[in-house]
Design an enzyme around this catalytic site. Structure first.
Site, PDB file in Angstrom:
ATOM      1  N   CYS A   1      -0.983   0.891   3.718  1.00  0.00           N
ATOM      2  CA  CYS A   1      -1.953   0.155   4.282  1.00  0.00           C
ATOM      3  C   CYS A   1      -1.647   0.191   5.783  1.00  0.00           C
ATOM      4  O   CYS A   1      -0.559   0.115   6.184  1.00  0.00           O
ATOM      5  CB  CYS A   1      -2.197  -1.224   3.961  1.00  0.00           C
ATOM      6  SG  CYS A   1      -2.642  -1.486   2.192  1.00  0.00           S
TER       7      CYS A   1
ATOM      8  N   GLY B   1      -3.111   5.086   5.855  1.00  0.00           N
ATOM      9  CA  GLY B   1      -4.246   4.938   4.910  1.00  0.00           C
ATOM     10  C   GLY B   1      -5.333   5.724   4.883  1.00  0.00           C
ATOM     11  O   GLY B   1      -6.051   5.345   5.944  1.00  0.00           O
TER      12      GLY B   1
ATOM     13  N   ASN C   1      -0.826  -5.801   4.179  1.00  0.00           N
ATOM     14  CA  ASN C   1      -0.120  -4.640   4.041  1.00  0.00           C
ATOM     15  C   ASN C   1       1.378  -5.030   3.174  1.00  0.00           C
ATOM     16  O   ASN C   1       1.862  -5.888   3.707  1.00  0.00           O
ATOM     17  CB  ASN C   1       0.111  -3.953   5.569  1.00  0.00           C
ATOM     18  CG  ASN C   1       1.065  -2.881   5.223  1.00  0.00           C
ATOM     19  OD1 ASN C   1       1.181  -2.338   4.444  1.00  0.00           O
ATOM     20  ND2 ASN C   1       1.944  -2.592   6.389  1.00  0.00           N
ATOM     21  N   GLY C   2       1.341  -4.300   2.276  1.00  0.00           N
ATOM     22  CA  GLY C   2       2.159  -4.556   1.333  1.00  0.00           C
ATOM     23  C   GLY C   2       1.949  -4.742  -0.054  1.00  0.00           C
ATOM     24  O   GLY C   2       1.106  -4.290  -0.541  1.00  0.00           O
TER      25      GLY C   2
ATOM     26  N   TYR D   1       9.690   8.242   8.357  1.00  0.00           N
ATOM     27  CA  TYR D   1       8.476   8.835   7.959  1.00  0.00           C
ATOM     28  C   TYR D   1       7.150   8.184   8.162  1.00  0.00           C
ATOM     29  O   TYR D   1       6.210   8.740   8.677  1.00  0.00           O
ATOM     30  CB  TYR D   1       8.376   9.441   6.373  1.00  0.00           C
ATOM     31  CG  TYR D   1       7.197   9.863   6.204  1.00  0.00           C
ATOM     32  CD1 TYR D   1       6.859  11.439   6.526  1.00  0.00           C
ATOM     33  CD2 TYR D   1       6.294   9.369   5.050  1.00  0.00           C
ATOM     34  CE1 TYR D   1       5.724  11.953   5.982  1.00  0.00           C
ATOM     35  CE2 TYR D   1       5.128  10.146   4.780  1.00  0.00           C
ATOM     36  CZ  TYR D   1       4.895  11.400   5.346  1.00  0.00           C
ATOM     37  OH  TYR D   1       3.809  12.096   4.879  1.00  0.00           O
TER      38      TYR D   1
END
Lengths: 490, 490, 490, 490
Positions: B16, B42, B121-122, B266
């Site tokens: 996300c 995302g 997010n998570g 990344y």
């Protein structure tokens, strides 16, 4: 269809990619893959025509990317058979700014001896005159595309077979063109006598049962695992059938080839082989030549992504200055984006590119780009680099100044919109507001492209009209519309 | 919704990106731009909620790219007001492989004191237990998303204002999370106590009348011309209003931060700044460390595009071996592509990548990639390189072996699918069929990330569970489903 | 495009409606309204071409209903100007069952003296021969439609103006046709020499500034508030311009008119006036004639909705038997519906019609329908009526037995599919399983249509080939395909 | 979603239709058919939830007609299982004029003992108070629909099984409602204690293996070939399972039934049976009563199509005046149509209706319509009839003056927009500009509905609040918003 993105309009654009396959099951699937690999040659629309002995000719033409249109089983099942050709195109529409679906190739015509489809890359420079003549004689045009002339000329030919009718038709056509065509059983490829636009031949499949491929570039052979055989030669027509293989004809009076040098600079994909040379290597070598012709003390060599990258690698290697990614491209940039408010519209090129601030700050930066057309994007990039704290900005351009429009299948602005048509190199440097600006010389470009002696000015090895103003084929339609050729004084 | 492309599944995927703006006209336009810059976090779906004093809360949630959904005036005019938040998500759906639109965030809840929207997010590691408890008490869940727990916990809080309810709710939640939320007048940002996922604060607009921005990464501040102020600290909640500015709260018990090290390797964009360090520079430095740890004689350093590029530049610079683009990425690759026949399915990664044959032929090639997950793509790339005539192929990987799944908001395969979970480095080399294969060491990675002394094994400076198997928060839901933690023996 | 609904296929279908307007602002809006009123003449697709002095010709062609396609400002703004024509069509495609968008009229052609568009209602009986000839001479056909021949014949005419070219073209064409066409300044209407298909002229707007209208039926004049002026006469061509008004030409050799009598029975809307007679009144009078020709003792006269209603009203009035709605039509029936299981497929016509059980139970019921084609629907209706508890079921049909296909612009099954082609009236009664079945006599039909003396067998006043097998124009293409004309013995 | 058509807004609109099936394969297919037959009760949107033992609950909710949304195999295959319920709805949105997809029923809730879905026809008159209370306690509402209260009340019930929770919930709810609901194994139907809205029970399939059906109206039993069993009684809850059949419960305090009389006048389909009476017959009888109460000399009785037809047939029969179709309805009228110019906007109702001029000219015409709401359409029809040359126009209305809004699940304008709320019958006649205007009396309506003694004013047999202003359930939410009940003086 949304308009092309404004931040892309500061490039020249190749108008078309063409691809054809004969002799493999479900040939249209291979054509879709080939067109996907040629998508950089035209993003607006694509079309495929296939032929199946039982189901006859079928076609599908769509706006948008190949990957979005020619991927579903629903569509691909409507394109059966062992023979198919396809086309991707870039919009070159004028004031209306929009292509109708009926302008999307391949074009199809039903003749008394059967149907034929053709896909055309290039531009017919006497299309207006041909069109007037054909209408006068009773042809009904269905599109606004110049390429449709070819099919009408074929319909009126008195020849008994389709390849011969195509010879008849193409002898009436002036300009630069590569053509891929098909009948019920034959795959046909043609390049004009100068060989301005590329076209290559490949084989696909096991030797005992292999098929044939025609493609604008070799990179599209790679995607389908086809083997590169050779380039179609300037002025050559190949007529390919499963039974007789490749038959080579020479319909046109022979001329000295003038391959488009801008294919080397920008249009073609770096992993393609053109005229026996790696495009990537030519571009890297342009960077090497640039570093020799226009050296400058600096801390960092940055490409303007993505087209400036090979030349930047060459420049960094030759100069010994470190190479780095000072500008990051947004991978998800499509053809359109929101610009709802003045506030946002001003941020412009940021939607597509962002500066790697931590890398740029305090450095003397060499930016390597492939070309300068209007100069609008170059100015914005310069501003971004300075905002990020660069100490100096030096532009190095991997092509000579683009001072003339192309009339051979490339979308170029009117001459007065080209920065190099109205400004000297110094004026351009001041206009862009950079510390230095250097273009590669025409000779340097020819050397990078493998002509060790540089440009043969009495008989140039390439078409370089966009740089030199020397047009190898008279742009008759454009002259009729008021275009002025280069005068002796220029 | 088509399934994600099979050739992308050999990466870990951030799940996300979140973004919020307060205090500028038509805030949703800025949120759309911010989400566009965070699209790499995302790609499956996105949503925006806005609030306008007169028109109240409005929302739009769509599958697909931001650029395709949140660009038309039609949509953006339905999202008026000076306050908006947004979310992009990657699909993590299980067997069904598909997210419903009701799972797309932000989630909205109407409380007695007004509405609130949250974007997360998570991953909540105790979501299953929380969900059971809430349903037992009479909450109606509308989505299958773990994040919906937060809004129900807020609804049941006895606190009188929404930020306090959010504190209540988040204290019940375990796991790794960054949250952006909004009420009618406030923009709220929170990071969990370990600070696993990123979140930064920015300002936008002229000083006398500036607005506030919250974003997963700094690159999304750049796109809207916002100024980076600071990171939200691990365990911090900021409650921002136009009147009172930024109020900082500390709802959680303090812990030692454990930022996700894979964001450096990344996930994050190279032009972002994380923890005060340039992501690009960290990655370039990984390449430098790799060249020191695992040198090899070769002719060419090639990145596996695009994520391996900075490390490849660093490796080339440190080793003195020339850098070149041996693999060319197709720019028009989307999430899907045709695979109608077995014949074509086998060509696999060629749809996305092509080898620059002229450059590779006869050379000893070092390929630099960011990570190896299943190893499927690496094998195919190796084959392409050898087919093109490389003399030797050496893989250098810019991260340690990925041997453990992530449960903190990253889409990872089950442990048994991870190549490094079942093979040693030598076994992997043989499996991939390359001349050599080396991963950077965990210490080397920490050094590249700025920890000069390497990893503090007693108290690691980052969350590196995917490499080390040391999970800083117990993955309760997964253990319930049968996941086995690392044993002392491992 | 979904296939037409199976329960609709038991009717003959008019193939086209045409409409044109000259001399009002935004003429295309009026054309859209006119086509909406003519939608019963063709539901598959529609098209509009307009001309504006500044913006030239524009066109839009779409599958589906007028109300769904030509209603948005987006579309209608692309069709500016004071002159426009339009067309609605019913699919008559053969084995493939699907029309391509390129087959949707109006057709457009660019000639040396300017463009022209034509819309055609009817059928060209020598189209195959014409098409072969034109292709032989070099014309490129873009559609599979017979009507395209007209535009190619026009393109090849040596006449200097477009109306004269159209005269040339239509003199080569055999069959039944009404045509509406336009040039840049003229609106043109033509009926074939027999006047098989209808076409009327109207005026719109205030007398001092009125425009002109051409329409298949008068009901489409009503919808735009246009005044009926007169019918275009059989064999007449009207060329209308704002400056010179209506000019009448006679391009064809004069013949005795043979207007299609099925327009009276079924095709035309009941609120239209054809040949000076109200269609509603003719249909009501058919019911009166039927009641006289085929009386029966019963309790209730029910129409088969909706086309049987006027005749049922006439039958009830003449017979004195109460009229009632024994069958209720579902107003929301579209062209398609779900038939996923055998179980459901069997319920057939119930999707569209339901019996009013409380009214039917225990009654002797007379069902009045307009025609029997295959008989499949009639059987199902009979079953529904009996299931609902009717004591007796008597069918009265408002047309003679339909024993021959139409080749003049009507979609009819092959002859062997027509129930009346293979069965006598008694056999049909037994096949349908009803207590009695009576068709109106051909003479009765002519009387109801205003011919007090009935049919003039030596020189019939109407085209009644579908009943009599007497074709006023030889169906050349069909004979070539094997159709057998009525023999002296039949 | 386009707005409803302006020319339809002069009717009251039923808000919903509900349907459920248990015990047949692919129950959702039957639900789709049932909803298609109930489409007249709600055209804006529809939804279906199904349950399959293996695949659990599935749902699909769409805007638009059933025939367009629930017909493709693609959709229907996502709704497997032997148990399904569905809902069609009419938009009742307020100022914004648009429903969100999350407002489309059935609503679904996951409880600790499993999931349940409910579909609701009617209106909860204390919804605002319930909603406030539920939010205060921590429920999160996902829609703006009043019906969602029921599912939240169920979630908070302490009962152990779902039917008992539904009893709990519905005892808190005031207003008029029929509900169809489902658990994993049970189909549930409920009517409020007054039985205002209809609900019937049917059986489908062979006796030895039959399934169960619940439907708003009997016409939807017919379409799937189900047998009518009985009405669900006012105040009854039926809980149906395959194992135990129909269990009847009585959750509410018993009251005297007050079925909605407007269902008889307009809402229900004429082929339905309500309270043991044929709707068609009741409407025809209203025409008979009208002819007795308000006779007039005339030449023709015309229905205003289609809802006035049965009463017109009754009026013609009783009066002996001929019945005829003086107004023809366009069968292709959808929910929207073009109104791009003032010029066209003025033509109004012509898009939908056209006068049969030949029939009307010179006649004294009686127009029979079902109701007068705002009077706007009635005026336009009168004008069309006079323009066509009628000598006199007499309106006869098959319901009493509609002077009060309905708060029990019917979309009515605000009281001040109702013509009869502000004008006497004579004033309305003058406003409409007709020669006479008569409404049926309330007693006449009750007689036609089978109450031979007319209305029992002390204890009316029906809910007739829209005519009488006597509301059997206090409209609490509306009173809170300022609605004034009828005073003793009125």
């Amino acid at each position: 269809m949304p308009p092309a993105h404004p931040f892309d309009d500061d490039k020249l654009h190749e108008e078309c990619g063409i691809f054809g396959v004969l002799g493999v099951q479900d040939a249209a699937n291979f054509v879709a893959l080939g067109l996907h690999a040629l998508q950089h040659r035209g993003q607006e629309a694509g079309g495929i025509v296939s032929h199946d002995p039982e189901q006859g000719f079928n076609s599908a033409r769509r706006f948008g990317y190949v990957r979005d249109n020619f991927t579903s089983t629903d569509i691909m099942e409507t394109l059966p058979g062992p023979l198919a050709i396809g086309h991707v195109r870039y919009s070159t529409a004028g004031s209306k700014g929009q292509t109708a679906i009926r302008d999307v190739q391949p074009f199809f015509g039903e003749f008394s001896m059967g149907g034929a489809a053709i896909a055309h890359n290039g531009n017919i420079t006497n299309a207006n005159a041909l069109r007037r003549e054909l209408i006068e004689r009773g042809s009904i045009f269905q599109s606004s595309s110049d390429s449709e002339c070819i099919i009408h000329l074929m319909a009126r030919s008195l020849q008994r077979d389709i390849p011969a009718r195509m010879e008849d038709a193409l002898r009436r056509v002036e300009g630069a063109f590569s053509v891929v065509a098909m009948t019920r059983t034959k795959l046909i490829g043609v390049r004009d006598a100068l060989g301005v636009r590329p076209l290559v031949l490949g084989r696909i499949g096991p030797e005992e049962n292999s098929g044939w491929v025609l493609s604008s570039e070799t990179c599209a052979l790679d995607i389908i695992g086809a083997e590169f055989v050779r380039e179609i030669e300037p002025g050559e027509m190949v007529v390919i059938s499963q039974e007789t293989g490749v038959e080579s004809r020479r319909p046109f009076r022979q001329k000295k080839p003038r391959f488009c040098i801008f294919e080397q600079v920008y249009f073609s994909r770096p992993d393609s082989i053109l005229g026996g040379r790696s495009v990537y290597e030519t571009r890297r070598q342009i960077g090497v030549e640039l570093a020799r012709e226009a050296p400058v003390e600096a801390d960092l060599v940055c490409p303007v992504p993505d087209s400036g990258t090979p030349a930047a690698i060459g420049f960094a290697h030759e100069s010994g200055i470190p190479y780095g990614m000072g500008i990051i491209r947004n991978q998800y940039m499509g053809r359109t984006f929101i610009e709802p408010t003045e506030q946002i519209r001003n941020m412009g090129v940021r939607l597509k590119l962002n500066v790697n601030r931590a890398l740029i700050r305090g450095k003397r930066v060499i930016l390597v780009d492939d070309s300068v057309v209007r100069g609008t994007t170059s100015r914005k990039i310069k501003e971004m680099i300075l905002d990020a704290g660069a100490a100096e900005v030096h532009f190095r351009i991997a092509s000579p100044p683009t001072a003339w429009p192309c009339f051979y299948g490339v979308d170029t602005p009117q001459r007065e919109k080209l920065l190099a048509a109205t400004m000297s190199e110094d004026e351009m440097r001041d206009f862009l507001g950079v510390d230095s600006l250097k273009f590669i010389s025409l000779d340097g470009l020819y050397r990078a492209a493998g002509e060790a002696g540089g440009r043969n000015n009495s008989c140039p090895q390439y078409c370089d009209a966009c740089f030199s103003g020397e047009y190898p084929v008279e742009p008759a339609d454009m002259i009729e519309k008021g275009f002025k050729l280069k005068t002796a004084a220029e």
